[in-house]
Design a protein around this motif. Structure first.
Motif, mmCIF file in Angstrom:
data_model
loop_
_atom_site.group_PDB
_atom_site.id
_atom_site.type_symbol
_atom_site.label_atom_id
_atom_site.label_comp_id
_atom_site.label_asym_id
_atom_site.label_seq_id
_atom_site.Cartn_x
_atom_site.Cartn_y
_atom_site.Cartn_z
ATOM 1 N N GLY A 16 -96.059 135.006 10.955
ATOM 2 C CA GLY A 16 -95.273 135.424 9.622
ATOM 3 C C GLY A 16 -95.845 134.837 8.723
ATOM 4 O O GLY A 16 -95.244 134.731 7.546
ATOM 5 N N THR A 17 -97.120 134.356 8.574
ATOM 6 C CA THR A 17 -97.859 134.156 7.277
ATOM 7 C C THR A 17 -98.067 135.411 6.714
ATOM 8 O O THR A 17 -98.464 136.265 7.074
ATOM 9 C CB THR A 17 -99.160 133.296 7.632
ATOM 10 N N ARG A 18 -97.788 135.378 5.235
ATOM 11 C CA ARG A 18 -98.006 136.522 4.338
ATOM 12 C C ARG A 18 -99.187 136.105 3.567
ATOM 13 O O ARG A 18 -99.493 134.793 3.015
ATOM 14 C CB ARG A 18 -96.886 136.576 3.528
ATOM 15 N N PHE A 19 -100.243 137.074 3.324
ATOM 16 C CA PHE A 19 -101.492 136.987 2.954
ATOM 17 C C PHE A 19 -101.196 137.910 1.496
ATOM 18 O O PHE A 19 -100.880 138.999 1.375
ATOM 19 C CB PHE A 19 -102.408 137.381 3.597
ATOM 20 N N VAL A 20 -101.479 137.004 0.175
ATOM 21 C CA VAL A 20 -101.143 137.539 -1.088
ATOM 22 C C VAL A 20 -102.577 137.460 -1.917
ATOM 23 O O VAL A 20 -103.207 136.423 -1.869
ATOM 24 C CB VAL A 20 -99.979 136.908 -1.638
ATOM 25 N N ILE A 21 -102.826 138.279 -2.771
ATOM 26 C CA ILE A 21 -103.948 138.229 -3.596
ATOM 27 C C ILE A 21 -103.132 138.090 -5.192
ATOM 28 O O ILE A 21 -102.163 138.729 -5.616
ATOM 29 C CB ILE A 21 -104.361 139.467 -3.578
ATOM 30 N N LYS A 22 -103.500 137.107 -5.765
ATOM 31 C CA LYS A 22 -103.177 136.783 -7.315
ATOM 32 C C LYS A 22 -104.481 137.137 -8.124
ATOM 33 O O LYS A 22 -105.468 136.662 -7.936
ATOM 34 C CB LYS A 22 -102.949 135.261 -7.391
ATOM 35 N N GLU A 23 -103.961 137.892 -9.193
ATOM 36 C CA GLU A 23 -104.992 138.160 -10.326
ATOM 37 C C GLU A 23 -106.308 138.674 -9.525
ATOM 38 O O GLU A 23 -107.415 138.288 -10.186
ATOM 39 C CB GLU A 23 -105.038 137.044 -11.323
#
Length: 78
Positions: A16-23
């Motif tokens: 359930g972990t979500r992997f996100v990219i910021k900027e």
């Protein structure tokens, strides 16, 4: 004691972990925890708490894959 820098593996994260990219270069993980989620910044290969209040609609997006996300972690190592 200093935290060791490393590239995480997929099995380091709960389902359930979500992997996100910021900027474009900041690898964030949204990890499910009892009662909610915890945001973690993996830039530099060390997991640190992240204040999700800094996220806006236009400065982050879901990683296309774990491999894309983990490549950002690897690129951020000193």
């Amino acid at each position: 004691m200093a935290k060791s820098r490393r590239v995480p593996r997929a099995d380091d994260f709960p389902p359930g972990t979500r992997f996100v990219i910021k900027e474009f270069d900041v690898p964030l993980a949204c990890v499910p925890v009892p009662g909610g989620v915890a945001w973690v910044n993996w830039f530099g290969g060390v997991a640190r708490p992240y204040d999700a209040g800094q996220l806006r609609l236009d400065n982050n997006w879901p990683a296309r894959s774990f491999d894309e996300w983990v490549a950002l972690v690897a690129d951020s190592l000193p």
